[in-house]
Design a protein around this motif. Structure first.
Motif, PDB file in Angstrom:
ATOM      1  N   HIS A  70      -1.291  10.952  -7.560  1.00 43.77           N
ATOM      2  CA  HIS A  70       0.152  11.154  -7.687  1.00 43.77           C
ATOM      3  C   HIS A  70       0.961   9.997  -7.124  1.00 43.77           C
ATOM      4  O   HIS A  70       2.036   9.679  -7.629  1.00 43.77           O
ATOM      5  N   SER A  71       0.452   9.348  -6.071  1.00 47.26           N
ATOM      6  CA  SER A  71       1.169   8.198  -5.514  1.00 47.26           C
ATOM      7  C   SER A  71       1.237   7.063  -6.526  1.00 47.26           C
ATOM      8  O   SER A  71       2.278   6.423  -6.715  1.00 47.26           O
ATOM      9  N   ALA A  72       0.113   6.797  -7.191  1.00 48.44           N
ATOM     10  CA  ALA A  72       0.085   5.744  -8.207  1.00 48.44           C
ATOM     11  C   ALA A  72       1.011   6.086  -9.364  1.00 48.44           C
ATOM     12  O   ALA A  72       1.793   5.244  -9.832  1.00 48.44           O
ATOM     13  N   ILE A  73       0.952   7.330  -9.819  1.00 48.87           N
ATOM     14  CA  ILE A  73       1.768   7.743 -10.954  1.00 48.87           C
ATOM     15  C   ILE A  73       3.255   7.693 -10.611  1.00 48.87           C
ATOM     16  O   ILE A  73       4.085   7.212 -11.399  1.00 48.87           O
ATOM     17  N   GLY A  74       3.614   8.172  -9.419  1.00 46.81           N
ATOM     18  CA  GLY A  74       5.012   8.112  -9.010  1.00 46.81           C
ATOM     19  C   GLY A  74       5.532   6.687  -8.938  1.00 46.81           C
ATOM     20  O   GLY A  74       6.670   6.399  -9.332  1.00 46.81           O
ATOM     21  N   THR A  75       4.698   5.782  -8.450  1.00 43.52           N
ATOM     22  CA  THR A  75       5.101   4.379  -8.372  1.00 43.52           C
ATOM     23  C   THR A  75       5.234   3.766  -9.760  1.00 43.52           C
ATOM     24  O   THR A  75       6.164   2.990 -10.022  1.00 43.52           O
ATOM     25  N   LEU A  76       4.328   4.094 -10.654  1.00 48.31           N
ATOM     26  CA  LEU A  76       4.416   3.585 -12.027  1.00 48.31           C
ATOM     27  C   LEU A  76       5.688   4.067 -12.714  1.00 48.31           C
ATOM     28  O   LEU A  76       6.350   3.298 -13.428  1.00 48.31           O
ATOM     29  N   TYR A 115       0.844  -1.190   0.000  1.00 52.81           N
ATOM     30  CA  TYR A 115       0.000   0.000   0.000  1.00 52.81           C
ATOM     31  C   TYR A 115       0.888   1.251   0.000  1.00 52.81           C
ATOM     32  O   TYR A 115       2.003   1.243   0.525  1.00 52.81           O
ATOM     33  N   GLY A 116       0.374   2.306  -0.605  1.00 54.54           N
ATOM     34  CA  GLY A 116       1.126   3.552  -0.628  1.00 54.54           C
ATOM     35  C   GLY A 116       2.143   3.573  -1.743  1.00 54.54           C
ATOM     36  O   GLY A 116       1.812   3.332  -2.904  1.00 54.54           O
ATOM     37  N   MET A 117       3.396   3.855  -1.398  1.00 52.89           N
ATOM     38  CA  MET A 117       4.462   3.991  -2.394  1.00 52.89           C
ATOM     39  C   MET A 117       5.693   3.198  -1.971  1.00 52.89           C
ATOM     40  O   MET A 117       6.655   3.749  -1.434  1.00 52.89           O
ATOM     41  N   PRO A 118       5.693   1.879  -2.189  1.00 50.76           N
ATOM     42  CA  PRO A 118       6.874   1.093  -1.826  1.00 50.76           C
ATOM     43  C   PRO A 118       8.087   1.531  -2.634  1.00 50.76           C
ATOM     44  O   PRO A 118       7.960   1.994  -3.775  1.00 50.76           O
ATOM     45  N   ASP A 119       9.260   1.379  -2.066  1.00 46.98           N
ATOM     46  CA  ASP A 119      10.513   1.786  -2.715  1.00 46.98           C
ATOM     47  C   ASP A 119      10.956   0.690  -3.685  1.00 46.98           C
ATOM     48  O   ASP A 119      11.820  -0.124  -3.373  1.00 46.98           O
TER      49      ASP A 119
END
Length: 503
Positions: A206-212, A181-185
């Protein structure tokens, strides 16, 4: 009137510490209760993530003054710190080198807040009773008495579930070992878990996009990595944001980058995907959308046949719905990252008289300023003690938590909130009502990759009606007239069923 002396602050993140700094400047006594073992406990879970806003927007004024008096060197107004850099270069020195050092209590998880001797129902004499904060620590449960309370505990540890309608997906708890969940590294600590795997990212913010984008970087290094974006909305261009028109450049660049990755086919996309069920299977994690969305073509015959079947009612009815509406969609992956936002944990406030908007779970006066149904672009004006007040005098929620379920929070907004709140608690009502912050735009009209960008405060005539597949009001009107649209939105990316090793 007896002067307020003690302010209990829940959370030693950037907003909580800013509140403590303002309290210290005004001669009040802050007591900060932090559930973690160090400042920025939640931020350490996204320490690898660069912030949208530069240093100039990330350092509170009162905190800066305390730090400068200690000999601290300012990082400078430019540059975009990661969460970890914000901790190392700002929050940690603030907690270790200033007067706040003695105000912070670590490993102190607040369990409940009430008025001492008063449950929520009792009124007579309530306002003169101190607040009582029950918290757990290494020494067991203890109680702190305070004259005022600021809850700046955030929302990081209350992520929204994967299922539609705010529910967990069926099987979500059972599949927890393969869900993040969230933004794993994914380029750091979580690299081994995701490299060379099929990885699905659920969400559109933005969290989803940053992770993608991070997964795409991982894919460059480990080409076997496969990525699919599970986007709940119908129009993917809404997720791309304002690009070059966004006054927070780093945030605008996110939308531009993800649009290019999608155009190049490096990220598979499933639009309109509502994740109903998650199953662990030999082939991987089976992510399924049921074939029905309140379709009125389901007849009484379907329901009768379902209840007449020897199968369990839920299975039989599900099959009947599938037969009437065609098959559902599914994706098979190895790992699922749920980036669907967060919600406030309100359990610890149960005995306080807290008034919240029924939809956003934020103070009612704040709701129209931040409602994501109406604020797809434009600005969220600065706000403070007046908008954040509750029927419980002396109690405030601040920071990300006060936004409830709205996703538009900026750190500088939290600093302005606590500046105003502490001024109000100290009796400086004029300062509490004074606006001392100018925010950049929090969003602009969505645009298709490479298309024209509209940053008008009217947002192309305003937001589109909820049930219309359009990016703004002008776009909706144009399509209703038989035109292709107003030009500021793009066509949705077509669905494709992904059964390869991606996530």
């Amino acid at each position: 009137m007896v002067a307020i002396k003690t302010i209990a602050i829940i959370g030693a993140g950037p907003v909580g510490l800013a509140a403590a700094a303002h309290a210290t400047e005004r001669g009040l006594k802050p007591v900060v209760l932090e559930q973690g073992s160090a400042v920025g406990h939640a931020m350490r879970h996204w320490a690898h993530v660069p912030m949208f806003s530069p240093w100039a927007f990330n350092i509170d004024g009162a905190a800066e003054r305390l730090l400068i008096a200690s000999g601290w060197s300012h990082p400078g107004p430019g540059g975009y710190p990661t969460g970890g850099e914000l901790i190392d270069r700002y929050l940690a020195p603030l907690a270790q080198r200033t007067a706040l050092r003695d105000a912070i209590h670590f490993n102190a998880r607040v369990l409940s807040v009430t008025r001492s001797g008063f449950d929520k129902v009792r009124t007579a004499g309530r306002e003169s009773a101190p607040f009582a904060l029950r918290y757990g620590s290494g020494a067991g449960e203890q109680t702190l008495l305070a004259d005022a309370v600021i809850d700046a505990s955030g929302t990081w540890f209350s992520p929204n579930p994967a299922g539609p309608g705010g529910l967990t997906a069926l099987g979500e708890r059972e599949a927890a070992a393969a869900i993040s969940y969230g933004m794993p590294d994914v380029l750091g600590d979580a690299r081994t878990r995701h490299a060379g795997k099929r990885v699905a990212v659920l969400g559109g913010g933005h969290s989803a996009i940053g992770t993608l984008i991070a997964l795409a970087d991982l894919q460059e290094r480990v080409p076997e990595t496969r990525i699919v974006w599970l986007y709940r909305g119908a129009l993917l261009s809404k997720a791309f944001g304002g690009g070059a028109a966004d006054q927070l450049t780093a945030r605008g660049e996110l939308g531009t980058r993800i649009a290019k990755l999608v155009e190049r086919g490096l990220i598979g996309v499933e639009t309109g995907f509502q994740l109903d069920r998650i199953e662990r299977m030999e082939a991987g994690l089976h992510l399924e959308q049921f074939p029905i969305r309140l379709d009125r073509s389901i007849t009484l015959d379907h329901c009768f046949n379902a209840f007449s079947s020897r199968e369990p009612v839920s299975t039989s009815l599900e099959n009947a719905l599938a037969a009437a509406n065609g098959g559902g969609r599914h994706v098979t992956v190895d790992e699922l990252i749920v980036a669907t936002g967060f919600r406030p944990d309100l359990a610890l406030l149960r005995e306080l008289r807290v008034q919240l908007d029924p939809a956003l779970e934020c103070p009612p006066a704040l709701a129209p300023l931040i409602d994501p149904n109406a604020h797809s672009c434009g600005t969220v004006r600065p706000h403070g003690a007046v908008e954040l007040a509750h029927p419980e005098p002396g109690f405030y929620i601040a920071g990300m938590k006060v936004y409830g379920r709205a996703p538009t929070f900026l750190l500088a907004t939290g600093h302005e909130q606590v500046r105003s709140i502490v001024a109000e608690i100290a009796g400086d009502h004029a300062a509490a009502r004074r606006v001392e912050l100018v925010l950049p735009e929090t969003g602009v009209c969505s645009t298709r990759p490479g298309g024209p960008i509209v940053a008008d405060s009217g947002c192309c005539g305003g937001p589109a009606p909820a049930a219309v597949d359009a990016c703004c009001a002008d776009d909706a009107r144009a399509k209703a007239s038989g035109e292709a649209g107003c030009g500021c939105g793009g066509a949705p990316v077509r669905n494709a069923t992904h059964e390869v090793a991606e996530a």
